[in-house]
Scaffold this motif. Sequence first.
Motif, PDB file in Angstrom:
ATOM      1  N   TYR A  29      23.951 -30.248  42.364  1.00  0.00           N
ATOM      2  CA  TYR A  29      23.040 -30.826  43.345  1.00  0.00           C
ATOM      3  C   TYR A  29      22.592 -29.747  44.331  1.00  0.00           C
ATOM      4  CZ  TYR A  29      25.176 -35.066  41.496  1.00  0.00           C
ATOM      5  OH  TYR A  29      25.643 -36.049  40.665  1.00  0.00           O
ATOM      6  N   ILE A  30      21.295 -29.465  44.357  1.00  0.00           N
ATOM      7  CA  ILE A  30      20.772 -28.451  45.266  1.00  0.00           C
ATOM      8  C   ILE A  30      20.162 -29.125  46.497  1.00  0.00           C
ATOM      9  CG2 ILE A  30      20.331 -26.781  43.437  1.00  0.00           C
ATOM     10  CD1 ILE A  30      17.331 -27.524  43.677  1.00  0.00           C
ATOM     11  N   MET A  31      20.257 -28.440  47.617  1.00  0.00           N
ATOM     12  CA  MET A  31      19.629 -28.920  48.847  1.00  0.00           C
ATOM     13  C   MET A  31      18.120 -28.805  48.714  1.00  0.00           C
ATOM     14  SD  MET A  31      22.054 -27.231  51.778  1.00  0.00           S
ATOM     15  CE  MET A  31      23.562 -28.072  52.306  1.00  0.00           C
ATOM     16  N   LEU A  32      17.437 -29.887  48.969  1.00  0.00           N
ATOM     17  CA  LEU A  32      15.983 -29.878  48.857  1.00  0.00           C
ATOM     18  C   LEU A  32      15.408 -30.933  49.791  1.00  0.00           C
ATOM     19  CD1 LEU A  32      13.622 -28.573  47.239  1.00  0.00           C
ATOM     20  CD2 LEU A  32      13.714 -30.563  45.732  1.00  0.00           C
ATOM     21  N   ASP A  54      18.320 -20.215  42.548  1.00  0.00           N
ATOM     22  CA  ASP A  54      18.607 -19.482  43.780  1.00  0.00           C
ATOM     23  C   ASP A  54      18.499 -20.449  44.955  1.00  0.00           C
ATOM     24  OD1 ASP A  54      19.138 -17.479  45.581  1.00  0.00           O
ATOM     25  OD2 ASP A  54      17.080 -16.711  45.606  1.00  0.00           O
ATOM     26  N   GLU A  55      19.414 -21.400  44.991  1.00  0.00           N
ATOM     27  CA  GLU A  55      19.388 -22.471  45.996  1.00  0.00           C
ATOM     28  C   GLU A  55      20.805 -22.706  46.523  1.00  0.00           C
ATOM     29  OE1 GLU A  55      16.690 -23.753  47.070  1.00  0.00           O
ATOM     30  OE2 GLU A  55      15.186 -23.380  45.511  1.00  0.00           O
ATOM     31  N   TRP A  56      20.903 -23.530  47.546  1.00  0.00           N
ATOM     32  CA  TRP A  56      22.199 -23.930  48.085  1.00  0.00           C
ATOM     33  C   TRP A  56      22.671 -25.162  47.311  1.00  0.00           C
ATOM     34  CZ3 TRP A  56      24.191 -22.496  53.355  1.00  0.00           C
ATOM     35  CH2 TRP A  56      23.595 -21.315  53.824  1.00  0.00           C
ATOM     36  N   TYR A  57      23.898 -25.093  46.790  1.00  0.00           N
ATOM     37  CA  TYR A  57      24.455 -26.179  45.984  1.00  0.00           C
ATOM     38  C   TYR A  57      25.458 -26.981  46.807  1.00  0.00           C
ATOM     39  CZ  TYR A  57      22.452 -24.414  41.626  1.00  0.00           C
ATOM     40  OH  TYR A  57      21.585 -24.040  40.630  1.00  0.00           O
ATOM     41  N   MET A  58      25.366 -28.307  46.682  1.00  0.00           N
ATOM     42  CA  MET A  58      26.308 -29.214  47.344  1.00  0.00           C
ATOM     43  C   MET A  58      27.300 -29.738  46.309  1.00  0.00           C
ATOM     44  SD  MET A  58      23.555 -31.362  49.680  1.00  0.00           S
ATOM     45  CE  MET A  58      22.414 -31.630  48.311  1.00  0.00           C
ATOM     46  N   ILE A  59      28.572 -29.568  46.584  1.00  0.00           N
ATOM     47  CA  ILE A  59      29.622 -30.042  45.686  1.00  0.00           C
ATOM     48  C   ILE A  59      30.114 -31.392  46.228  1.00  0.00           C
ATOM     49  CG2 ILE A  59      31.796 -29.489  44.562  1.00  0.00           C
ATOM     50  CD1 ILE A  59      29.453 -27.477  44.120  1.00  0.00           C
ATOM     51  N   PRO A  60      30.028 -32.473  45.420  1.00  0.00           N
ATOM     52  CA  PRO A  60      30.396 -33.794  45.935  1.00  0.00           C
ATOM     53  C   PRO A  60      31.885 -34.088  45.782  1.00  0.00           C
ATOM     54  CG  PRO A  60      29.488 -34.013  43.736  1.00  0.00           C
ATOM     55  CD  PRO A  60      29.434 -32.544  44.075  1.00  0.00           C
ATOM     56  N   TYR A  72      23.193 -37.761  55.717  1.00  0.00           N
ATOM     57  CA  TYR A  72      23.028 -37.274  54.348  1.00  0.00           C
ATOM     58  C   TYR A  72      22.159 -36.027  54.334  1.00  0.00           C
ATOM     59  CZ  TYR A  72      18.302 -39.400  54.085  1.00  0.00           C
ATOM     60  OH  TYR A  72      16.986 -39.735  54.289  1.00  0.00           O
ATOM     61  N   TYR A  73      22.225 -35.332  53.208  1.00  0.00           N
ATOM     62  CA  TYR A  73      21.308 -34.231  52.926  1.00  0.00           C
ATOM     63  C   TYR A  73      20.610 -34.557  51.622  1.00  0.00           C
ATOM     64  CZ  TYR A  73      19.476 -29.528  53.584  1.00  0.00           C
ATOM     65  OH  TYR A  73      18.650 -28.457  53.847  1.00  0.00           O
ATOM     66  N   ALA A  74      19.286 -34.477  51.623  1.00  0.00           N
ATOM     67  CA  ALA A  74      18.522 -34.758  50.412  1.00  0.00           C
ATOM     68  C   ALA A  74      18.798 -33.682  49.366  1.00  0.00           C
ATOM     69  CB  ALA A  74      17.036 -34.818  50.728  1.00  0.00           C
ATOM     70  N   GLY A  75      18.819 -34.103  48.114  1.00  0.00           N
ATOM     71  CA  GLY A  75      19.079 -33.145  47.054  1.00  0.00           C
ATOM     72  C   GLY A  75      18.525 -33.599  45.719  1.00  0.00           C
ATOM     73  N   LEU A  84      33.491 -31.510  60.136  1.00  0.00           N
ATOM     74  CA  LEU A  84      32.386 -32.382  60.519  1.00  0.00           C
ATOM     75  C   LEU A  84      32.553 -33.771  59.915  1.00  0.00           C
ATOM     76  CD1 LEU A  84      29.479 -29.831  60.018  1.00  0.00           C
ATOM     77  CD2 LEU A  84      30.091 -30.899  62.198  1.00  0.00           C
ATOM     78  N   PRO A  85      31.943 -34.794  60.537  1.00  0.00           N
ATOM     79  CA  PRO A  85      31.942 -36.133  59.929  1.00  0.00           C
ATOM     80  C   PRO A  85      31.293 -36.087  58.551  1.00  0.00           C
ATOM     81  CG  PRO A  85      31.202 -36.222  62.207  1.00  0.00           C
ATOM     82  CD  PRO A  85      31.273 -34.768  61.849  1.00  0.00           C
ATOM     83  N   PRO A  86      31.581 -37.058  57.695  1.00  0.00           N
ATOM     84  CA  PRO A  86      31.077 -36.996  56.319  1.00  0.00           C
ATOM     85  C   PRO A  86      29.552 -36.993  56.239  1.00  0.00           C
ATOM     86  CG  PRO A  86      32.214 -39.089  56.751  1.00  0.00           C
ATOM     87  CD  PRO A  86      32.420 -38.230  57.931  1.00  0.00           C
ATOM     88  N   MET A  87      29.052 -36.206  55.293  1.00  0.00           N
ATOM     89  CA  MET A  87      27.613 -36.156  55.023  1.00  0.00           C
ATOM     90  C   MET A  87      27.411 -36.405  53.536  1.00  0.00           C
ATOM     91  SD  MET A  87      24.767 -33.197  55.823  1.00  0.00           S
ATOM     92  CE  MET A  87      24.168 -33.929  57.348  1.00  0.00           C
ATOM     93  N   GLU A  88      26.643 -37.407  53.221  1.00  0.00           N
ATOM     94  CA  GLU A  88      26.410 -37.819  51.839  1.00  0.00           C
ATOM     95  C   GLU A  88      25.406 -36.898  51.163  1.00  0.00           C
ATOM     96  OE1 GLU A  88      24.932 -41.865  49.444  1.00  0.00           O
ATOM     97  OE2 GLU A  88      24.551 -41.620  51.591  1.00  0.00           O
ATOM     98  N   ILE A  89      25.506 -36.765  49.851  1.00  0.00           N
ATOM     99  CA  ILE A  89      24.462 -36.144  49.038  1.00  0.00           C
ATOM    100  C   ILE A  89      23.537 -37.268  48.589  1.00  0.00           C
ATOM    101  CG2 ILE A  89      23.915 -34.817  46.972  1.00  0.00           C
ATOM    102  CD1 ILE A  89      26.779 -33.704  47.084  1.00  0.00           C
ATOM    103  N   LYS A  90      22.333 -37.305  49.101  1.00  0.00           N
ATOM    104  CA  LYS A  90      21.388 -38.350  48.704  1.00  0.00           C
ATOM    105  C   LYS A  90      20.479 -37.776  47.630  1.00  0.00           C
ATOM    106  CE  LYS A  90      18.336 -41.967  50.310  1.00  0.00           C
ATOM    107  NZ  LYS A  90      17.816 -42.726  51.462  1.00  0.00           N
ATOM    108  N   VAL A  91      20.641 -38.248  46.420  1.00  0.00           N
ATOM    109  CA  VAL A  91      19.955 -37.662  45.275  1.00  0.00           C
ATOM    110  C   VAL A  91      18.599 -38.321  45.079  1.00  0.00           C
ATOM    111  CG1 VAL A  91      20.127 -37.105  42.828  1.00  0.00           C
ATOM    112  CG2 VAL A  91      22.200 -37.222  44.219  1.00  0.00           C
TER     113      VAL A  91
END
Length: 599
Positions: free
Chosen positions: A229-232, A206-212, A195-198, A274-281
């Motif tokens: 959802y922004i990467m944080l 001015d951030e990187w946005y993750m589209i689910p 996952y990537y925290a967000g 790549l293998p799936p990576m979750e958006i962990k909010v």
Amino acid sequence: MAKSTMKRIYAMKKNEFTLLYAIKKHGMQSHRKIRDITALSTGYISQTLNEFQDKGWVDIDGITEKGVEALRPYKVDNAIIMAAGMGTHFVPITLEKPKGLLVVKNEVLIERQIEQLQEAGINEIVIVLGYKKEAFFYLESKFEGLKIIINPEFNTKNNTHTLYLAQKYIKNSYICSADDYFEENPFEEYVYQSYYAGVKVDEKADEWYMIPDGKMNISKVKKTGTDGYIMLGHAYWNRVFSSAMAGILSEDHNVGNYDQVIWEQILLEHIKDLPPMEIKVYPKDVIFEFDSLDDLREFDNNYVDNTHTKIMRNIARVLDCKQSEILNFKAIKEGLTNTSFVFEVNGKKYVYRYPGDGTEAIISRQHEKKALELAKSISVDPTFIFMDAEQGWKISSFVEGIRTPDYDSFDDSKRVLAVLRSLHERNLSVPWSFMPWEEAGKIEVILRSEKGGIADQEFDQLKENVRKCYQKCDGDGITMRFCHCDTYAPNWMLTDKETILIDWEYAGNADPGCDIGTYIMDSMWEVPEAERFIREYCGESMTEQQLFHYLAYTAILSYYWYVWALYREACGAVMGESLYNWHVMAKRYSKYLVERFGL
């Protein structure tokens, strides 16, 4: 990816993992309490617990050894903490200490993160260091299980290289940055998938946005957005994801397409492969990333009036202001010798110059300060405010709307030459000299005796050609006077009305060819263009000897800067193509003059 590998990693469904891990963490609880912990329905909990009991994963006391074994593929192996970069957006503090060692709310950032990892049961922690690496070494004594990796290319490559160096350790791994602050501990001993925290935001950032996608996995990454959802914060890579990323990093290592970008760029470009990576909010106000001193001041009031840095104390003392009045810091791209940043006090902008490591061996700051005072007195550099001659730092006024000269514009050349001609015609003098041929010889001695020698196989021939040029110039009637000696385009500031010459580190009594030759050298002009420049400087009365003299000093100055660049790289600086360009110009002009005049 092999189906058998997928089966091993995802041996249970996500809700099954959530329930079993909750029992491991909290013990066997009532269905209602488990529901509150997991957000699973009581019906699902009741049915699945019966299945777990049938498998021997749980009993009335909680999880069994079989249950722990079932969780084993999801156990976090370690954490990789990236701490190699300087953090240029965080000047002036990071000029004195790495960002990961900042004290925030009475805790050192990286220490707090290590402690949170260890509290979660993650005891193997790998830290990748680069900038001011020695400042982190104490952590090995303070925390058990710490492994340090050194990234020697931290100042030329981004964190993709950091992860390449750490790849043999990356398995089921947290990927962290040393400068993140977690209000609550985000780490777990077991994690279901990558996952990537967000954080969800409703405004443009001015951030990187993750589209689910429909499963809250990342389907796309965008560098900007309006909401979402922004990467944080941190990320988690499981073994399958780690293996895939390691393959990309290794394949790219010799090519270097990703050397200058962060690893998220790889995620952006390869998300479908790549293998799936979750958006962990996470909720807002749990994860903090400080992009500037102003951000940190908002979070920790201790930094409002005292930033605990000598630089801020210097500024406050010179400008007679409070530290809280010093705002809006912005790094200027690092120069060849020093690092500088812009800041504001009471609405006025200034520039702070921080001296580069190793420059004290080849630059007299006492001489520089006197040169600056003289340059200001004759209005050639009106920006100078103050310089500390012992430590080498300097404060100047910031000039709005400036540009550097265009080497292709002869009108710009005329403006530059008008200032140089005026400076030279004053016949000013100072009690020290800059003699590039002799100075290059001194640096060569240091290179050969202290820095492992000189690898350039053409060096001796180049030196001989330059020596012949210098000897023919010596005593030809062109006398020394006060010169700048570092007149390349970045040291000029042109406005609609002014032509300002800054950075007087190498100034002194010198041959005026030092000023003419340096500008030609950096322009990379061929000889005919250089001759046109010299004729403009000398005027109609130019002699053949004068033309030779200034062409020769182009070779001499290029040779000096080439030797200087060899020294700077031996001290750890990265000179890039400048080193090569100076070698080219020294060779081009010295060879031309030797052949044309039969030296």
